[in-house]
Design an enzyme around this catalytic site. Sequence first.
Site, PDB file in Angstrom:
ATOM      1  N   GLN A 115      42.904  39.703 -12.457  1.00  0.00           N
ATOM      2  CA  GLN A 115      43.636  40.902 -12.867  1.00  0.00           C
ATOM      3  C   GLN A 115      43.478  41.174 -14.360  1.00  0.00           C
ATOM      4  O   GLN A 115      43.947  42.201 -14.846  1.00  0.00           O
ATOM      5  CB  GLN A 115      45.129  40.763 -12.517  1.00  0.00           C
ATOM      6  CG  GLN A 115      45.399  40.557 -11.049  1.00  0.00           C
ATOM      7  CD  GLN A 115      44.961  41.754 -10.191  1.00  0.00           C
ATOM      8  OE1 GLN A 115      44.764  42.862 -10.694  1.00  0.00           O
ATOM      9  NE2 GLN A 115      44.796  41.514  -8.907  1.00  0.00           N
ATOM     10  N   ASP A 124      42.426  32.128 -13.993  1.00  0.00           N
ATOM     11  CA  ASP A 124      42.128  33.071 -12.925  1.00  0.00           C
ATOM     12  C   ASP A 124      42.215  34.465 -13.548  1.00  0.00           C
ATOM     13  O   ASP A 124      43.303  34.979 -13.787  1.00  0.00           O
ATOM     14  CB  ASP A 124      43.154  32.873 -11.801  1.00  0.00           C
ATOM     15  CG  ASP A 124      43.056  33.947 -10.731  1.00  0.00           C
ATOM     16  OD1 ASP A 124      42.243  34.868 -10.891  1.00  0.00           O
ATOM     17  OD2 ASP A 124      43.815  33.854  -9.750  1.00  0.00           O
ATOM     18  N   HIS A 135      48.450  33.165  -7.424  1.00  0.00           N
ATOM     19  CA  HIS A 135      47.906  33.693  -6.161  1.00  0.00           C
ATOM     20  C   HIS A 135      47.530  32.494  -5.285  1.00  0.00           C
ATOM     21  O   HIS A 135      47.163  31.435  -5.801  1.00  0.00           O
ATOM     22  CB  HIS A 135      46.650  34.509  -6.516  1.00  0.00           C
ATOM     23  CG  HIS A 135      46.049  35.288  -5.392  1.00  0.00           C
ATOM     24  ND1 HIS A 135      45.270  34.722  -4.414  1.00  0.00           N
ATOM     25  CD2 HIS A 135      46.084  36.613  -5.098  1.00  0.00           C
ATOM     26  CE1 HIS A 135      44.848  35.654  -3.574  1.00  0.00           C
ATOM     27  NE2 HIS A 135      45.337  36.817  -3.962  1.00  0.00           N
ATOM     28  N   LYS A 171      37.460  43.963  -8.019  1.00  0.00           N
ATOM     29  CA  LYS A 171      38.643  44.427  -8.761  1.00  0.00           C
ATOM     30  C   LYS A 171      38.245  45.049 -10.102  1.00  0.00           C
ATOM     31  O   LYS A 171      39.065  45.607 -10.810  1.00  0.00           O
ATOM     32  CB  LYS A 171      39.614  43.261  -8.986  1.00  0.00           C
ATOM     33  CG  LYS A 171      40.215  42.730  -7.675  1.00  0.00           C
ATOM     34  CD  LYS A 171      41.100  41.557  -7.926  1.00  0.00           C
ATOM     35  CE  LYS A 171      41.373  40.755  -6.669  1.00  0.00           C
ATOM     36  NZ  LYS A 171      42.402  41.351  -5.810  1.00  0.00           N
ATOM     37  N   CYS A 186      49.856  37.645  -1.446  1.00  0.00           N
ATOM     38  CA  CYS A 186      49.243  36.295  -1.502  1.00  0.00           C
ATOM     39  C   CYS A 186      49.912  35.452  -2.580  1.00  0.00           C
ATOM     40  O   CYS A 186      49.234  34.708  -3.307  1.00  0.00           O
ATOM     41  CB  CYS A 186      47.737  36.365  -1.741  1.00  0.00           C
ATOM     42  SG  CYS A 186      46.860  37.234  -0.441  1.00  0.00           S
TER      43      CYS A 186
HETATM   44  C1  LIG Z   1      45.240  36.883  -9.455  1.00  0.00           C
HETATM   45  C2  LIG Z   1      44.298  36.827  -8.279  1.00  0.00           C
HETATM   46  N1  LIG Z   1      43.628  35.691  -8.053  1.00  0.00           N
HETATM   47  C3  LIG Z   1      42.761  35.572  -7.036  1.00  0.00           C
HETATM   48  C4  LIG Z   1      42.528  36.621  -6.170  1.00  0.00           C
HETATM   49  C5  LIG Z   1      41.541  36.450  -5.068  1.00  0.00           C
HETATM   50  O1  LIG Z   1      40.464  37.317  -5.237  1.00  0.00           O
HETATM   51  P1  LIG Z   1      39.356  37.466  -4.104  1.00  0.00           P
HETATM   52  O2  LIG Z   1      40.088  37.731  -2.824  1.00  0.00           O
HETATM   53  O3  LIG Z   1      38.538  38.625  -4.556  1.00  0.00           O
HETATM   54  O4  LIG Z   1      38.591  36.191  -4.064  1.00  0.00           O
HETATM   55  C6  LIG Z   1      43.222  37.817  -6.360  1.00  0.00           C
HETATM   56  C7  LIG Z   1      43.052  38.939  -5.418  1.00  0.00           C
HETATM   57  O5  LIG Z   1      43.999  39.524  -4.953  1.00  0.00           O
HETATM   58  C8  LIG Z   1      44.124  37.924  -7.456  1.00  0.00           C
HETATM   59  O6  LIG Z   1      44.787  39.054  -7.691  1.00  0.00           O
END
Ligand SMILES: Cc1ncc(COP(=O)(O)O)c(C=O)c1O
Length: 404
Positions: free
Chosen positions: A202, A199, A122, A225, A362
């Site tokens: 998910q 990270d 991401h 999430k 993203c």
């Molecule tokens: C794998 C992953 N990393 C990071 C993020 C970023 O999360 P946030 O926008 O809540 O900071 C997301 C959100 O879509 C994600 O799916």
Amino acid sequence: MDMVVSSRALDRVADFPGIPGGWAYLDTAATAQKPRAVIDAIARGYGESYATVHRGVYQRSAEMTLAFEASRERVAAFVGAPSADEIVFVRGATEAINLVAQSWGGGSFKPGDRIMLSTLEHHSNIVPWQMIAGRMGAEIDVAPLTQDGRIDLDAMAGMLTTRHKMVALAHVSNVLGSVLDARRAADLAHHVGAKLLLDGCQAVPRMPVDVAALGCDFYVFSGHKLYGPTGIGVLWGRAELLDAMLPVQGGGAMIDKVTFAGTTYAPPPARFEAGTPHVVGVLGLHAAIDYVDDIGLNAIHAHESALVRETRDALASLNSVHLFGPGDSAGIVSFVIQGVHPHDIGTILDEERVAIRAGHHCAQPLMAYLGVDATARASFGVYNNQQDVAALVCGIERVTRIFG
Ligand SMILES: Cc1ncc(COP(=O)(O)O)c(C=O)c1O
């Protein structure tokens, strides 16, 4: 443990006032709907319990402080952290990764050091590393993917060198749903003396996570999430790493002593939590963790895996649909339909009362690797059931009819 349970075994839609009857919400990977228990905890937090934390000498504030710190303990237990002092409350995964990049990276990287990412990250796990790499003269390497869309750890093993100081990978891909062999990634990173950041955005809503068992060094996720509020997230870091890190934001609550001659900082986690925290968000996160733990992460994983299998099987039988990612994806199915832009898929599905995400998610480098500008993505949560899968498949059949 028998992970194969019917997706009918878990149908919690009645807990979610945000999901009206007949609406298939299939965008949980973007953000999860909120159970009544979380909404009630937030209402109580802003209602009869509301006060600030850590400063008030009056009883309400003392009680709120106890509740706030109890949430920290709850988060620590939820992810298997050895100590609640290793849990830093942040706005979300994005802020957590930026914090580690700026603070740990700013204190550790030397010119010529290397950072290992992967093709499926991401943007939140790419851009913060590019920013600090640019500042410190470090370089970024990108681990490739296997044919079925997993991070190729064999290839990564061959790329890692003792110049690598950080390996930062998605525990579960937000596009492909592929699950990382995190334990092996930790061993590979540590073998060359690098740290591993996972990270977990998910992963935490879809499978049990135990940071001690995984052997990682940092773990990040977002509350929204995980069926919790927006604006609250978690950074877990090993105590000895957090202890050695400098704050990246200064202000109230993060200090030991302030004079114009100089300031000393509080120990972690307070050192990284400048300003009035998102008190009610932290309470909501506690309620969300109680909610998913009550269902059980193994049951959630089995439920979502069953829905993924049904969806993939049904879509695979349609000639014009191309599926991405592995068959054992955790709760997420990305696909394209030949000759149809994913936004058109999303718009037509919306007419059928099916909400999916269409776009680059993203993850533009991953889109480039897949050879597409965008995909359609259906992602599941505890409230989804086989009717939602049926509505999705029916909607996709309509899309293919419309576009011939
Ligand atoms: C794998 C992953 N990393 C990071 C993020 C970023 O999360 P946030 O926008 O809540 O900071 C997301 C959100 O879509 C994600 O799916």
